[in-house]
Design a protein around this motif. Structure first.
Motif, short mmCIF file in Angstrom:
data_model
loop_
_atom_site.label_atom_id
_atom_site.label_comp_id
_atom_site.label_asym_id
_atom_site.label_seq_id
_atom_site.Cartn_x
_atom_site.Cartn_y
_atom_site.Cartn_z
N ALA A 480 50.56 71.75 42.59
CA ALA A 480 51.75 72.35 41.98
C ALA A 480 53.02 71.73 42.58
CB ALA A 480 51.75 73.86 42.20
N GLN A 481 53.02 71.57 43.88
CA GLN A 481 54.20 71.00 44.55
C GLN A 481 54.52 69.60 44.00
OE1 GLN A 481 53.77 70.05 48.71
NE2 GLN A 481 55.74 71.01 49.19
N ARG A 482 53.45 68.77 43.89
CA ARG A 482 53.65 67.41 43.41
C ARG A 482 54.10 67.41 41.94
NH1 ARG A 482 50.48 63.84 41.02
NH2 ARG A 482 48.43 64.77 41.34
N LEU A 483 53.44 68.24 41.13
CA LEU A 483 53.76 68.26 39.70
C LEU A 483 55.14 68.87 39.42
CD1 LEU A 483 50.31 69.18 38.10
CD2 LEU A 483 51.46 66.96 38.08
N ILE A 484 55.52 69.84 40.24
CA ILE A 484 56.85 70.47 40.05
C ILE A 484 57.93 69.39 40.22
CG2 ILE A 484 58.54 72.06 41.07
CD1 ILE A 484 56.10 73.94 41.66
N ALA A 485 57.75 68.59 41.26
CA ALA A 485 58.73 67.51 41.50
C ALA A 485 58.78 66.58 40.28
CB ALA A 485 58.35 66.73 42.75
N LEU A 486 57.59 66.27 39.77
CA LEU A 486 57.50 65.38 38.61
C LEU A 486 58.16 66.00 37.37
CD1 LEU A 486 55.85 62.66 38.06
CD2 LEU A 486 54.18 64.15 36.95
N PHE A 487 57.82 67.26 37.11
CA PHE A 487 58.36 67.96 35.93
C PHE A 487 59.88 68.11 36.03
CE2 PHE A 487 55.14 70.02 33.04
CZ PHE A 487 54.03 69.32 33.51
N LEU A 488 60.36 68.45 37.24
CA LEU A 488 61.80 68.62 37.40
C LEU A 488 62.50 67.29 37.21
CD1 LEU A 488 61.99 71.15 40.39
CD2 LEU A 488 62.66 71.56 38.00
N GLY A 489 61.86 66.23 37.73
CA GLY A 489 62.41 64.87 37.56
C GLY A 489 62.53 64.49 36.10
N GLU A 490 61.46 64.81 35.32
CA GLU A 490 61.47 64.50 33.89
C GLU A 490 62.55 65.24 33.14
OE1 GLU A 490 57.56 65.35 32.42
OE2 GLU A 490 56.75 63.48 33.22
N GLY A 491 62.84 66.46 33.62
CA GLY A 491 63.82 67.29 32.94
C GLY A 491 65.25 66.78 33.09
N GLU A 492 65.47 65.88 34.04
CA GLU A 492 66.84 65.45 34.32
C GLU A 492 67.39 64.52 33.28
OE1 GLU A 492 66.61 63.91 38.29
OE2 GLU A 492 66.70 65.91 39.15
#
Ligand SMILES: *Cc1c(COP(=O)(O)O)cnc(C)c1O
Length: 492
Positions: A480-492
């Motif tokens: 979750a920690q790794r994917l959250i970073a990824l998902f938040l990054g994509e949202g930018e």
């Protein structure tokens, strides 16, 4: 007339010594597989194997050793993964080591349990009698083993239909009868809906009653729904209680429902697919099952929370005569005999859909003989305690949050990071489930709680221990920690 010289059948081995060698070899690998289940997580079926499975040249034979090789290399390693202690998806039983041996014997006998006088029928009756005692049904009650709760539900609701419309409905169908209405909780299992469809009553006859704060059918709403149908000239005929909802492991108040059904002369059916087995568990879990013995019918599985191999479920019906009236019928070639193999009354065929039926009961019988029912109760209690443990682990992981209270063996949780839109959060949780499955770390499934996708663990696995729970949640949190970073990054 010249006598034909008919060749020996090709369907038995021509070399029994070779058969014995291959049989022992297979058995050895299977025992290894059971013993080392922990080292064998879910693996996707490789494309090459999917192609090899095609029966394109099925017209020509192969050597037994070759087929045995294929069974071991192409089939055995690629199961659903539910034999593994970190498999928490859906509600999948694990299977028992004794089941492998029982199936070997049953398969050798190849009994047909539709009826007749042979040992398999007596074993099935012994299993049903044990179920009746376990659930508090009277001696005169009846039952039959089936593939699972889905089929058990069709049988139970068919008997309920006979009570409402009379046995004449077998001939007439529903055309002369009134419009029927049935009642169950919001979120009731699809098996109930399918049964109503198949029986011609129709899914629209089902009233879905909202839940109260305890996660049980709201009695006031139930009352209102029944009154409303009566006033409209419909005939309320069946109340369906759930013992262990599939999503969250919730229970209806079975005692209250039993009283309500009695007052209004409704058939009281319980969907106890996995949850019914809390009758064997310790307090407080066993209290959830209070009232189960008051039902007119209960459907349940051995293949979920009794850990028995697929497929194996059962239905109990309180009124044997009504059960028989709903299904009995004997063409001439099946007419009963007082003695001989054609005896053995009553026949299971007269209590269900199938004429030809396998010897499922042996799995259950052998498991109970070997382990005793107390061991099942202890394991079920342990599964519930592990679900509570899982909730604790979730609450200490900053990336995760509990999505619903743990009431049984089911734990629902999710990653819900701030700054991520609701839809993206849903996708995130689906992705967590998928990646954990593919990596072989743990198998969670997903479901909806309050309109949001969550990860869901149903612990119906006798092999799961505390370390499995701790490490599976840790793996989910890390991912979750790794994917959250990824998902938040994509949202930018
Ligand atoms: C699994 C399940 C069913 C269906 O049972 P099968 O054995 O899969 O046919 C019905 N109700 C509930 C609550 C279940 O969990």
């Amino acid at each position: 007339m010249q006598k034909q010289n008919i060749k020996q059948s090709a369907l038995d081995p021509d070399d029994w010594d070779e058969y014995r060698v291959q049989a022992h070899r297979l058995l050895d690998v299977c025992v290894d597989h059971l013993q080392n289940a922990r080292e064998r997580p879910w693996r996707p079926v490789p494309d090459g194997i999917k192609q090899r499975l095609g029966l394109d040249d099925a017209s020509s034979p192969s050597a037994l050793s070759e087929v045995a090789d294929e069974l071991l290399a192409d089939i055995l390693p690629f199961g659903t993964g539910n034999t593994h202690p970190r498999f928490f998806g859906w509600v999948h039983g694990t299977g028992l080591s004794i089941g492998v041996l029982a199936d070997l014997v049953a398969s050798t006998m190849n009994s047909n349990c539709g009826g007749r006088d042979h040992v398999a029928v007596y074993v099935e009756r012994a299993v049903i009698d044990w179920c009746k005692r376990t659930f508090g049904f009277p001696d005169e009650a009846n039952g039959v083993l089936v593939t699972g709760t889905s089929q058990a539900t069709v049988i139970a609701l068919a008997v309920a239909r006979t009570r409402a419309l009379g046995a004449g409905s077998r001939r007439e169908g529903l055309r002369n009868g009134p419009a029927l209405a049935a009642y169950a909780r919001e979120g009731v299992h699809i098996a109930i809906i399918k049964a109503l469809e198949l029986l011609g009553i129709g899914a629209d006859a089902l009233r879905r009653i909202p839940l109260d704060d305890a996660g049980a059918m709201d009695m006031a709403c139930l009352h209102e729904a029944v009154e409303c149908d009566r006033e409209a000239g419909r005939v309320p005929f069946c109340l369906i209680g759930t013992a262990g909802s599939v999503d969250r492991g919730e229970f209806d108040d079975l005692q209250a429902l039993a009283g309500f059904a009695r007052e209004r002369e409704l058939w009281f059916h319980i969907d106890g697919a996995f949850g019914a087995w809390v009758v064997l568990a310790d307090a407080p879990w066993n209290r959830l099952a209070a009232g189960i013995g008051q039902a007119d019918s209960v459907a349940f599985d051995f293949h979920k929370w009794m850990y028995v191999q697929y497929d194996c479920g059962a239905v109990l019906i309180r009124d044997e005569a009504l059960h028989r009236q709903t299904f009995a019928g004997r063409p001439a070639y099946l007419a009963d005999q007082v003695w001989g193999l054609g005896g053995g009354e009553p026949w299971f065929f007269d209590y269900g859909i199938d004429l030809s039926r396998g010897f499922r009961a042996l799995r259950v019988w052998a498991a109970l003989r070997l382990h005793g029912s107390a061991a099942f109760g202890a394991t079920i209690s342990r599964n519930c305690a592990l679900a509570l443990r899982m909730a604790e682990c979730v609450s200490t992981a900053p990336e995760l949050e509990l999505a619903a209270p743990v009431r049984l063996n089911v734990c629902c949780f999710r990653a819900a990071p701030q700054g991520l839109a609701a839809d993206a959060q849903d996708q995130l949780n689906v992705r967590i489930a998928q990646e954990l499955q593919i990596a072989g770390s743990a198998v969670f499934s997903t479901t909806m709680v309050d309109g949001r996708i969550v990860l869901r663990a149903a612990i119906t696995n006798h092999r799961t221990d505390q370390q499995d729970v701790d490490e599976s949640v840790a793996a989910a949190a890390q991912l979750a920690q790794r994917l959250i970073a990824l998902f938040l990054g994509e949202g930018e």
